[in-house]
Design a protein around this motif. Structure first.
Motif, PDB file in Angstrom:
ATOM      1  N   LEU A   1       0.824  -1.211   0.000  1.00  0.00           N
ATOM      2  CA  LEU A   1       0.000   0.000   0.000  1.00  0.00           C
ATOM      3  C   LEU A   1       0.859   1.262   0.000  1.00  0.00           C
ATOM      4  O   LEU A   1       0.611   2.198  -0.772  1.00  0.00           O
ATOM      5  N   THR A   2       1.877   1.278   0.854  1.00  0.00           N
ATOM      6  CA  THR A   2       2.724   2.468   0.937  1.00  0.00           C
ATOM      7  C   THR A   2       3.562   2.643  -0.319  1.00  0.00           C
ATOM      8  O   THR A   2       3.678   3.748  -0.864  1.00  0.00           O
ATOM      9  N   GLY A   3       4.175   1.541  -0.777  1.00  0.00           N
ATOM     10  CA  GLY A   3       4.991   1.624  -1.983  1.00  0.00           C
ATOM     11  C   GLY A   3       4.180   2.061  -3.188  1.00  0.00           C
ATOM     12  O   GLY A   3       4.641   2.865  -4.013  1.00  0.00           O
ATOM     13  N   SER A   4       2.957   1.546  -3.306  1.00  0.00           N
ATOM     14  CA  SER A   4       2.094   1.938  -4.423  1.00  0.00           C
ATOM     15  C   SER A   4       1.745   3.420  -4.353  1.00  0.00           C
ATOM     16  O   SER A   4       1.779   4.128  -5.372  1.00  0.00           O
ATOM     17  N   ALA A   5       1.396   3.889  -3.159  1.00  0.00           N
ATOM     18  CA  ALA A   5       1.020   5.293  -3.006  1.00  0.00           C
ATOM     19  C   ALA A   5       2.169   6.220  -3.371  1.00  0.00           C
ATOM     20  O   ALA A   5       1.978   7.224  -4.078  1.00  0.00           O
ATOM     21  N   VAL A   6       3.370   5.901  -2.904  1.00  0.00           N
ATOM     22  CA  VAL A   6       4.526   6.752  -3.195  1.00  0.00           C
ATOM     23  C   VAL A   6       4.848   6.710  -4.687  1.00  0.00           C
ATOM     24  O   VAL A   6       5.116   7.751  -5.315  1.00  0.00           O
ATOM     25  N   ALA A   7       4.842   5.513  -5.279  1.00  0.00           N
ATOM     26  CA  ALA A   7       5.173   5.384  -6.698  1.00  0.00           C
ATOM     27  C   ALA A   7       4.175   6.146  -7.576  1.00  0.00           C
ATOM     28  O   ALA A   7       4.570   6.844  -8.519  1.00  0.00           O
ATOM     29  N   ILE A   8       2.901   6.022  -7.283  1.00  0.00           N
ATOM     30  CA  ILE A   8       1.882   6.729  -8.066  1.00  0.00           C
ATOM     31  C   ILE A   8       2.039   8.243  -7.909  1.00  0.00           C
ATOM     32  O   ILE A   8       1.914   9.006  -8.879  1.00  0.00           O
ATOM     33  N   ALA A   9       2.352   8.681  -6.685  1.00  0.00           N
ATOM     34  CA  ALA A   9       2.537  10.114  -6.455  1.00  0.00           C
ATOM     35  C   ALA A   9       3.727  10.648  -7.249  1.00  0.00           C
ATOM     36  O   ALA A   9       3.665  11.744  -7.820  1.00  0.00           O
TER      37      ALA A   9
END
Length: 222
Positions: free
Chosen positions: A178-186
């Motif tokens: 969840l965290t990795g996805s959020a940072v990557a998308i941002a």
């Protein structure tokens, strides 16, 4: 024994930390997102990394959970296992000091093909990150607490111990995803590659310090 909720919170916190860590959580996903211009590709990439990390946890923690359950079934005293968990703290402290002195990633990781993210994350988790090793003392404590809560005169079955190992692994892998996805998308959709050079932080040093802190907690777990 330590508060039963604390190991779960620590596992979740480590997953968040790993998700924020560029080499482990999202840097590869950013590359994939820029290559394909697809949010789905980013999510698939971070899911593969989280799954590989999950497998690296299971490979160590599942056998450890079985050993703990077998020892308890043979009526080995809980105090002995608690002392074993405390002694494992020395290993965590030693690994943390090693990572401070030698922070580089193992060279063989660079030889794993970029289209094998699960394999890469699996090897990363077992070698450079050492997440399974970090959670081993906490797993011992959780299984002991589970056995004691069930009934002081009985022990947790092997199946229950393995379920705890699976749950601990998931408690770290899901926040990582969840965290990795959020940072990557941002980064891909909003901040751009310039943000990587502007806000880059050496999180590996903090991870090494976390090992030392976890080791100290392991020493006092009894």
């Amino acid at each position: 024994m330590m508060n039963q909720a604390l190991p779960w919170l620590m596992a979740i916190g480590m997953g968040v930390y790993q998700g924020v860590n560029p080499p482990v959580g999202w840097l590869r996903a950013v590359a994939r997102g820029l290559e394909t211009n697809s949010t789905r590709a980013i999510l698939l990439s971070t899911a593969a990394l989280a799954f590989g990390h999950f497998l690296s946890m299971i490979v160590l923690l599942a056998p450890v959970s079985v050993v703990i359950a077998v020892l308890l079934a043979d009526r080995l005293s809980m105090m002995t296992l608690m002392q074993a968990g405390s002694l494992a703290g020395f290993g965590l402290i030693g690994f943390g000091l090693y990572k401070i002195l030698r922070p580089r990633h193992p060279k063989f990781l660079a030889r794993i093909s970029p289209d094998r993210p699960v394999r890469w994350a699996f090897c990363m988790g077992l070698t450079h990150c050492g997440s399974p090793v970090m959670m081993a003392p906490m797993l011992i404590n959780l299984i002991l607490v589970s056995a004691w809560v069930a009934a002081p005169s009985t022990v947790a079955p092997i199946f229950g111990a393995v379920l705890i190992a699976l749950a601990v692994s998931a408690a770290m892998a899901v926040p990582l995803f969840l965290t990795g996805s959020a940072v990557a998308i941002a980064v891909v959709r909003r901040f751009g590659l310039r943000a990587i050079t502007r806000y880059w932080v050496n999180l590996d040093l903090g991870w090494a310090v976390m090992f030392i802190l976890m080791g100290i907690m392991g020493l006092t777990m009894g």
